[in-house]
Structure formats: C-alpha cells, structure tokens
Write an enzyme that holds these catalytic residues in place. Structure first.
Site, short mmCIF file in Angstrom:
data_model
loop_
_atom_site.label_atom_id
_atom_site.label_comp_id
_atom_site.label_asym_id
_atom_site.label_seq_id
_atom_site.Cartn_x
_atom_site.Cartn_y
_atom_site.Cartn_z
N SER A 48 -11.31 79.04 58.97
CA SER A 48 -12.64 79.56 58.67
C SER A 48 -13.54 78.46 58.11
CB SER A 48 -12.54 80.70 57.63
OG SER A 48 -11.79 81.77 58.14
N ASN A 49 -13.00 77.62 57.25
CA ASN A 49 -13.79 76.54 56.68
C ASN A 49 -14.07 75.43 57.67
OD1 ASN A 49 -14.22 77.18 53.72
ND2 ASN A 49 -12.06 77.64 54.00
N LYS A 167 -0.66 83.11 56.04
CA LYS A 167 -1.65 82.63 55.08
C LYS A 167 -2.43 83.86 54.63
CE LYS A 167 -5.98 80.35 54.33
NZ LYS A 167 -7.22 79.78 54.86
N SER A 169 -5.38 85.22 52.47
CA SER A 169 -6.60 84.86 51.74
C SER A 169 -7.24 86.07 51.10
CB SER A 169 -7.59 84.20 52.69
OG SER A 169 -7.06 83.03 53.24
N GLY A 192 -4.02 81.73 50.15
CA GLY A 192 -5.21 81.29 50.85
C GLY A 192 -6.43 81.30 49.96
#
Lengths: 301, 301, 301, 301
Positions: A48-49, A167, A169, A192
């Site tokens: 996403s980043n 992961k 988040s 995450g």
C-alpha cells in the site's frame, strides 16, 4: 518449501515519483542502498505504501526488479499483489516471481464487500496459492479495504503448504494474538502496524512490515533486536518513542506523510501520485516536529 | 456540451462469462437485444455489476464496443471507469470514448480512504473532467468503496462544464435530495439503488442506474413513466413490488444474485468470476421465489 | 384497541431548562400552546429531543402531565420510554399511562449491543407490550443507539395487538419502505427524520415524529397535507426548502441546534442540559441563516 | 489525594439474579468471598458486567455496600457510574462514595453521539471530578457506547487532581499505549479487555478491569505477577491460554456467557436480566469447552 525468511523488519518500500509524475527508479535504488545499512530482513515491493494501485503493469514489474537488484542476497524480497479478481492475483504472483520476488503478499479482495465472506477468502487464497510459483502471504488491511479476514480463516489457510504467513495491518492486537495461537508452528504472523510493534512481537509475531520502517529502519530493527534479547524495558521505551511517528505516517497523514518524513530524513520520498497530494507546509512541519521529538535521529539534530 | 440524455432508466449491464471463465460477448449482445425491447434510456457498461474490476484492458474495451453496437442509436452509452489513480482514470475515460461511450461514469478513488477528503475528490474529478473527451458522471457507491462524496462537493463539481451528473448508490435518500437541491439545473442526479427508485424520482432525480433494471427493465421503465405521468399511486405500488427483488440482487446476494435472476428470467446471466461464485441451490430458489412474488413477470408464470 | 390516531405530524417536544438547569414547565406549556395553533396530530413527550435521558423520574412524570394538560383533547399524547432493561421499560410505560399518555414510544434497548439480536428485540417488545396498559410504538434510532431493528422484526411484532406502530429515525428509506410493505394494514409507520419526510409519506408512512416539527410545525403540516391532497409538486418543494433546517437541528447540530432554532423562532427553546451545551455565536448564526433561507417563516422577515 | 491503589487486577463484579429476577445479594457476597482467595487488587461494582443499566437506584446502592463489606480492607472498591447527564453522574458518584467506594468509574456519556465531541467529554469529566467526593476513573467502552474518548483528551483530563486514571475497554492497543505515553506519572491506565492483557501490561498499563477476571481471577493475577517479575515467557503463555475464554465472555457471548462460565466454575453467576437472556444449551457447552481447553482450572478436571 517454507524456507523464505520472514523473521525481522521489512519496510513496504515507497515508490518515488519525479515532479512530472514518473517513477524515479534511481531514487528507488538509492533508498534501498540506504536501507541496506540497517539490519532489515528484507523488502516489500508494491505494498500500500508503494502506491501499487497507482502503478501500471510495467512500472510494477520494474519496481520489483530494481528492489531485487539493489538489495543484498540475504534480503527476502516480497512482491505485493493488489488485485480484485482471483485470476489477476494469480497472474501478478507469477509476474512477481519472474521479477525476482521470493514471496507474494496477496491482498484480500475488497470490491464486492458484502460477498467477501470468509468462505470467499478461503477459496481465493487457496486458488492463488495453488497456482503461485512462490509462497503466498495473506495481506489483511481493513483501513484500506474495508474487509477483514478472520483469525480462524487465516489459520485454516495456513494448512496450505504454499501459504506461509500473514501481514496483519488491522491494529487489532487481540485478533493478531489469536492468529498466532491458532496457526501452526512455522507460519509467520507479521505485524503491519507500527503502533503495536512491540506488543505484537511480545505475543510471538515473527516480524513486521511497517510504513514506519521506511522512515526509521534502524530504530525498528533495534526494537526487534531488543525483544529477541529479552530486553523488554528497551523495547517498550522504543515503542513509546516511535509510536507518534508511526501514527503520523499511517492513519494520521498517510503516504504523503510518510514521503515527507523520508524527505526530511535524507531519503528520497518524493511526492505521491494523484489523487494523493504532497503535504502542505503546516503538515510538513508537524511531521518534522514528530520526528525530532522521538530523539532517535541524531542525523537531523 | 451537456447534451447527453440521462433521463430514464439505465441497466448497469452485467458481463456474462462462459463456464471456462471467458467473456461471452455473444451473450452480452443478446442481452442488449432483449433490453432494446424496453424503453430504457441507455446502457452503463463496466459498472460494479459489470464486474469491471474482474476484466482486463482488452475485455473492457470490447465490452463497451459490443454494447454500443448492439444498442440503438437513441441509447446513451455510459462507460464505467473504476480506477484508483487520477491518471489511470483519465486514460480509461479516453479509452471509453474511443470505444463509443457518450459519457464516463467515474468512481470516487477508494484505496487510501483516510486521505480521500472532499478536497481530494474535487481535485480528482476536476482533473479527470479537464482531460476526458466525453462528459463525466460522478459515481458514489459507498457499499463497495467505503468512501462517500458529499452533496456539497458534488454540487461544487457541477460547475465544471464537463461534469454532467452523479450516480448515487448510497441509498441515502436525504443526501440525494440535498444533491438535487444544491446542484444547478441540467445536472443529472441519478438514483443508483432500486430500493429508493420512486422516492428519488419523486424528489427530482432525472433517472436511475439500477442492478434491478438488468433483471426487470420493463417494470423499472413503467415505474419511471408513472412518475412522469404523475401517477404516484401506480409508482408506489411498483416500488413496493420491486423492492424485494432489488434488495436480493444488490445488498442481499450481490452480483451472483443478479446473474441468477437474469438466468431465471431468460436473460444470459451466466456465472460471475472469482472471488465471486455462482449461487448455490438454496439461494437460487430464494431468488426465484422473490421474482415470482413480484407478480410482474408474466413470462415465468 | 388500536384507536390511537397516529396520522399526521408529531413534534418530539423539547424540554426547556432555565439557566439554573431546572425544567421550565411554564415554558413547556407555552410551547404547546403555540404548537396548538398548527394542525399537529399530537405530541411526543420524552423523546430524544426531549432530553429524556437528562431527566429524573419526577421530571419525566411531570413533563408528560404538563404536555397532556396543555394539548387539546384531539391531540394524541405519546410518552417516550428510554430504558435499557425490560422491567424498567414496563414500569415507565405504566407511568406514562398514569400521566395521561395515549401510547408509549419504546426505544430498542441499546447497551449490550452485541447481545441485541433481533430475537432479543422481539422478546423485549413483546414483554413490554404484554404488560403496558397503553399501546406501544417501537422506536428505532440508530444514530443514538448504535443498534438497528430490522423491518422483518418490526413486521413480526406488528402481530401483537398492543404494538401499533414504529417510529423509524434511521433515515434508511429502503428499510422504511420495506417495513411499510411487510406490516399489516393499520400498523403505523412513522418517519422519524425530516430529511425524508416527503419520500416516506409518498411511500405510505402514516405520519412523522420530527425534530423539524418542533421548529417548523406549520410547514411540516402543510407538507403532510400536500401529500394527502396528492399535490406532489408542492410537497417536493416544501421538502427541498425544509431539508437544510431538518439537517441542522438533527445530525448537524443536534438538540442544541434545535433549541437555538426554536429560540430564534419565538419558541422557548432554552438551553440543553450538560453534557450538551448551548450553541456558540457562530453556530447560532448558521442556524438563523438556514432558517431565513427556507423562506417559510414570514414572522422573522 | 491520589492514594487509591489501582495496581493489579479488578473483576467488574457481576450481579447475580434469582430465577424470579431479584438481586441475590447473598450470592454476590459469596462470590466476593471466593474472589478474596486470589490476589486481586480490588473490585469494580456496577460496571457493564454488573448490569448496572438493569439495576434500580436501591439495588445499585446495596450492591456497592455488599461488595464493600465482603471485601477485605486492602481491596480497592470502585463504584461504576453509568449516567447520561452530567448532573446524574455527579449524584451517582456521591452515592457511590456514601456506600463505601474508594473511586468512581465514570462512563463517557453516549446518547447524543454526534454531540459527544472531545470538548464535551472534557467538560463532563471536569465537572464530575470537581464535585465528586472520591477520585474519578474515566471509562471508555466503545463496544457498548459507540463513542470514543481520545488519548489526548484523557491525557488532558489527567491534569485534574481528582481524575486518577482510565479504564480503556476499546481493545485498541495503539491508543492505550498512546494514553500511557501522554499521561503523567501516577495516572493509572487500566486495560479493560482480556484479549490484550499482557500486551497492555507490557506497555505500562498499571492494572486491568476484566470480565475475564470474574471467571478466572487466579490466572489473571498470575499473569499480572509474571509481568511484574519480568517473566514474559510465562505471561505470553497465559495470555494465549486465556484469550479464548476472554473472548467468549465478552464480544463472543457477553454477560450471559460470563455468567455461564461462572456457574460452571462454581461461582454464583446466575442468570442475566432481560433483554439479556441465559445461554441455551449449545452455547453453554461451548463455554465449558473453552474453559476446559485453557488447562488452567484444575477444579473442573
């Protein structure tokens, strides 16, 4: 088959763009070189980043390849797969493998939310794992997707030999703990969310993929090492120092905040692609103040 | 420039797949031929019910072209644009235009939810509208996106001469009314939810884009005509009859429910693509029972 | 037994407090006298807008009695019951009856949200209705309670001969329509939200309980009468004019906003009790501007 | 003034009811006697698990008094205050003091959710603390209230000398950590959620108020002691063992689940008051299975 090393800290590498909006691959490689100086376990490309949803097919391929090349041979390279259909997820996992990824981080499908039952997730991940040439990590990120995969579903999927971890988040500490409890030994549960890094590690998370680690890789690794060394006092202190920075580069100001933090810290954050926009001056100053207050970055003093 | 006709009922055309998972373009054309028998104002290609997020680039292009060709010259063709970055949305609007679309239905970006402020939406739609060769309709569909564009934001965007309307699938009747109040004459507010079709039309909506209309085009058009003829009693009756069907093919069972309804009604629904899956037998029977109960389909009696 | 008249507009009467924080019963009676000049069907005492949750037992009893006395004999008096346990709800319904209420508006219990299944609601309302000396109206107000009673549950409860209707303040137009469809003739579905007054009436709602009616009783009644007279054009116009006022005295600024509006319009709004607080100057001006913009209050021109 | 001991584990004592629905004060005292055998720091009377919202004024008074009398002199007694208006909260805090409570656990007001800004919370708690004869603990329990008090707001309130801590039942580990970071030394942050007991203690929470502790007081105290002794390995193990039990007596099955667990473990759980209802047989068996699986209750083997 489960020999991919997921123990430790992974930054979900950001994608630098030039002012004209093109991917700046040199800046990307430069960031990886800087990151190589810390004891990171590896890199997540196209998370996403990494603004994976703003990249076209060619850009996605090239980003993985550049990261792979710039990393060292001991780094694990994870390729993000952010697709809404099962067949496209399979195709992207294959492409990630072709570009050198050691594992694929496959997001829960998230468009038809009311149809995204736990059964639908189970089918999806099993099908992707059946056909992916590289091991699969499940990616649960409700803040972006609006859907949640349950601990019991994840634990069920863990019996697939090509699904090696998750992961998570969500920031839901109780759920992450439950996933750790329910899943078999060897299954990696990765935090995450930097706001719960130490608590998650103290409960048995094997590692973490954190926006925070894009800005503060050394401090994140130090916290990880402190937990491994059973130095809970130091880990707690680092957690309290890092939490405000973690918050501002995620829920607080998002990717634009993370890129601003990186720019301030001498990394090549650059600007995000629209509809995201670079921080204004006031928010940039907020980010700088938060970074200074951590007391963890001698380079900016 | 605002000469695109949006007055009336538009089905968001589904995409039929063969059992092998390929797009069945013949079935798609066949459905349009059937729809041509009703007094629909046009067709929306590549909406949520068209499974746009499950189609690759070529399939998207071809779907618009097929629909355009199968429609009559008086039908308005709207091409859906479901993209997460501004630049990709512009590219898709251009592609839709090239394939014959008269307008583009552009979804609110929805991935970085916490950054999707009303300002971000304003920038996004203005940029897309600046560069789109065809007029833009704003698409608000919180059930799928998890984000909401406000009435005031929509009304502000209505001053852009290339933004001609909104499809609002929120089901939020008060918000839709507010959008109608705030936006200038000539701006089309289209209901996106069959559960409030008559109420929305009674408040001044100019038309509707409804999953319901994929299964029940004739009845939807009849309801629309009743409102135009000021026959509120008939409109209310149709609304009460149609609402359960509308519900089951949207929030109730989603695209799989809609495809099952179409199959039952002699249209070519086919099956959805994964991670969606075809209805099981029990749900299929529920859909049939709901259809029968409307009393509006003599062909199945 | 179902002879309570619920056809028409009911204001959920606010409770005026003096600056010292005491209930101002004279002001309360004065407001009712003013309201008696409009063609309201009755009054709801002790609703959300009456700040029932800020009143002690004696104040609640007296408020109903004062309203009963100030109303005319043709007005229906509804007493609000905002209790979290079944036994207390029964006690309050009895007390409301003793004070002269013709019916009790009983809220869905809302504290143990995860236990508040549709079955729990069914048990609760049936038990209350079994023991209440006056007929029961179900009160659905998710914005305050965080729980939702479904249309099917309401329709099931409608078979109890002492449950005569529902006030639905959800704003969910599709759900309200569904309740109307599913419930038997004679069961009153009352809109609880001014933002959808006309749409709800056009779908068959028998009346409405509206914060808006505390400020604008005459205009609400006019809208109701327009629908009864099949003058949809006038009803729609009034709806568009009234909606911004409805919004600001509910979701926008809440009870403090409503009291400010009443103060501006010559009614005795007074101030709310803590933790609510009177509007500041800027918000008061916003309320006044919204009122002026309706064009429906010649008395303030 | 801040000499109330909040270090350690507090059960939010349940209220036993007889089959006729009366409070069973003998059973209540009996439970406290059993609890006294563990190293609990004190007792919370009239919390959510005490069904405070189902008790009348007399029952509330008497419950505190009974608990006070049955506890030992070293136990801290906290009286719950679950009121929606500021003035009633003050009255209840005074009453709790009169009945022997050492501190008052005051819930965030939660009815007018859209008006419950952080400023409103600040005013409310400051006013209550100004007038309460005993120190105030803030109670944040979003699952029941639907509102959230922020870490920054809590930290601001911590400067009031009569506000000594917070019980945070949000389960939001990052927020709890932030509260610990922001609040001054001596301010008690108490975990309110057994699913994150060890993580919260490892981050610096001073104690915990847990439904879990009503069923498993000894194990909760052992976990607390392990953290104090820096035995993180044992603490983690206990956390993993206890988490499923914590879940089923809170989010899973709520107060009815907790009472069933207590009944199984030889405590006097009894049945809840309506609208809650006793568990059916299948759920009771689930609770028993979860308890057995912990391996922490030799008395039932």
């Amino acid at each position: 088959m489960r020999t991919v090393n997921l123990n430790g800290i992974f930054p979900p590498v950001t994608t630098p763009f030039t002012d004209r909006g093109d991917v700046d691959y040199d800046a990307l490689a430069s960031n990886i070189s800087r990151y190589n100086e810390s004891s990171l376990a590896g890199y997540v490309a196209l998370g996403s980043n990494g603004e994976v949803v703003h990249l076209n097919t060619d850009e996605r391929r090239k980003a993985i390849a550049i990261i792979k090349r710039a990393a060292t041979s001991t780094h694990t390279i994870v390729g993000g797969v952010n697709e809404l259909s099962t067949h496209a997820a399979i195709d992207e996992a294959k492409a990630a493998a072709d570009c050198g990824a050691d594992a694929a981080l496959v997001i829960t499908p998230y468009y038809y939310k009311s149809s995204m039952t736990q059964e639908a997730f189970t089918r999806h991940f099993n099908e992707v794992a059946d056909r992916s040439p590289i091991p699969v990590l499940i990616y649960n990120v409700p803040a972006n997707t609006g859907v949640v995969i349950d601990s019991a579903t994840i634990a069920g999927l863990a019996s697939h030999q090509n699904i090696i971890g998750v992961k998570d988040s969500s920031g839901n500490m109780a759920a992450i703990s439950e996933t750790i409890s329910l899943s078999p030994a060897g299954f990696s549960v990765m935090a995450g969310n930097g706001g719960i890094l130490y608590p998650a590690l103290s409960m048995g998370a094997t590692g973490a993929v954190l926006a925070l680690a894009c800005a503060a890789p050394r401090a994140c690794c130090e916290l990880y090492d402190a937990v491994k060394a059973n130095d809970h006092s130091r880990a707690r202190e680092l957690q309290h120092r890092l939490a405000p920075l973690s918050h501002i580069v995620t829920a607080g100001l998002g990717v634009p905040g993370l890129k601003a933090a990186m720019n301030f810290l001498g990394l090549k954050g650059g600007v995000p692609r629209a509809p995201l926009s670079a921080l204004g001056e006031a928010d940039t100053q907020r980010v700088k103040a938060v970074i200074r207050k951590t007391g963890l970055f001698p380079e900016i003093e």
